[in-house]
Design an enzyme around this catalytic site. Structure first.
Site, PDB file in Angstrom:
ATOM      1  CB  SER A   1      -0.910   0.023   1.233  1.00 48.49           C
ATOM      2  OG  SER A   1      -0.115  -0.029   2.416  1.00 48.49           O
TER       3      SER A   1
ATOM      4  N   GLY B   1      -1.744  -4.237   1.314  1.00 44.03           N
ATOM      5  CA  GLY B   1      -1.868  -5.433   2.147  1.00 44.03           C
ATOM      6  C   GLY B   1      -0.974  -6.589   1.758  1.00 44.03           C
TER       7      GLY B   1
ATOM      8  CG  ASN C   1       1.524  -5.510   4.546  1.00 45.66           C
ATOM      9  OD1 ASN C   1       1.032  -4.975   5.533  1.00 45.66           O
ATOM     10  ND2 ASN C   1       1.435  -4.998   3.337  1.00 45.66           N
TER      11      ASN C   1
ATOM     12  CG  ASP D   1      -1.878   4.417   9.180  1.00 47.53           C
ATOM     13  OD1 ASP D   1      -0.843   4.811   8.613  1.00 47.53           O
ATOM     14  OD2 ASP D   1      -2.727   3.710   8.600  1.00 47.53           O
TER      15      ASP D   1
ATOM     16  CG  HIS E   1      -1.124   3.505   5.092  1.00 47.03           C
ATOM     17  ND1 HIS E   1      -1.545   2.815   6.206  1.00 47.03           N
ATOM     18  CD2 HIS E   1      -0.769   2.574   4.174  1.00 47.03           C
ATOM     19  CE1 HIS E   1      -1.459   1.514   5.969  1.00 47.03           C
ATOM     20  NE2 HIS E   1      -0.986   1.342   4.744  1.00 47.03           N
TER      21      HIS E   1
END
Ligand code: NAG
Length: 266
Positions: A37, A68, A100, A222, A225
């Site tokens: 992402s 993801g 991830n 967050d 991102h």
């Protein structure tokens, strides 16, 4: 219209669409992006840096990054295979994973976590009811890199972007974590058709320079991102790292002079 005229019109129409293979192989080099992402197209208020990279390059950029994903799930879902099938000689593939890839396989497998280690170690897991042999992060990157190079294309291993390095109140980056070192080591082991850009280091350095308030403003949602403005800054940090290293496989295709890009060479 006579039958023969219809046939010749159809033949002309067909030849207009079917480019001879020599034309296809002569197309300009293409840059493919493989990542998560933080590189992918916008989703809600967050945007990945791959969206902004094209502004700095004179080559076509095909952004195959998707939110993801990890080195493992990008592999399992056939997303590396798709890129490997598409590349032509001298195309360039930028690979950046890490956000991830961590986590544990033993408690509950989210389908993304890699097996620990740096080599050919494997872990056996069950994900979505299917038994899966899980490999290490370097293994997934190496397999993808080798297959891309076997097609005559080039690989840029890029280290993962940092989470907001100001989140504790003071600037903290360190070595960027294990996936940064793995990306560097895999690039080196792949040889002369691969190179490394310390994207994490360049991005962190840029955030350090602009300070806490300006950095926080680029992470509206967050600590991972970025906003579109943040993605643009992260893309520029990649280009800065690339240019500070002489441009590598993208030498001559970067629109910006090294000094014109924000930040300093590391
Ligand atoms: C390079 O220049 C273009 C304008 O020509 C700009 O859009 C882009 O953001 C610049 N990239 C960097 C890395 O400074």
């Amino acid at each position: 219209m006579l039958y023969s005229q219809v046939v010749s019109v159809l033949v002309m129409a067909a030849s207009a669409f079917a480019a001879p293979s020599s034309d296809i192989s002569k197309r300009a080099q293409t840059v493919y992006l493989a990542g998560d992402s933080t590189m992918a197209r916008a989703s809600g208020s967050q945007t990945g840096w791959g969206v902004y990279l094209p502004y700095s390059l004179s080559l076509t950029v095909v952004n195959k990054a998707i939110g993801g994903r990890s080195s493992r799930s990008f592999t399992r879902e056939g997303r590396f295979d798709e890129i490997i099938n598409a590349v032509q000689p001298n195309d360039i593939v930028v690979i950046e994973f890490g956000h991830n890839d961590g986590g544990s396989l033993s408690s509950s497998d989210n389908g993304r976590s890699v097996c620990g280690g740096t080599g050919s170690e494997t872990c056996t897991t069950t994900y979505n009811g299917v038994t899966e042999i899980v490999h290490t992060f370097p293994w997934y990157l190496t397999e993808a890199g080798k297959a891309i190079i076997a097609k005559g294309a080039k690989v840029i291993m890029s280290s993962q972007t940092p989470n907001n390095p100001w989140e504790t109140g003071s600037f903290l980056y360190g070595d960027g974590g294990r996936f940064v070192g793995y990306a560097r080591d895999v690039a080196k082991a792949l040889g002369s058709n691969a190179m490394y850009v310390d994207h994490g280091g360049y991005t962190a350095n840029y955030f350090k320079g602009i300070g806490k308030a300006a950095t926080d403003a680029l992470f509206p949602q967050d600590h991972t991102h970025t906003s579109p403005a943040g993605a643009d800054a992260v893309a520029k940090a990649f280009v800065k790292g690339l240019q500070c290293g002489g441009g590598g496989f993208l030498k001559g295709f970067v629109k910006n002079a090294t000094e014109s890009i924000p930040g300093t060479c590391l």
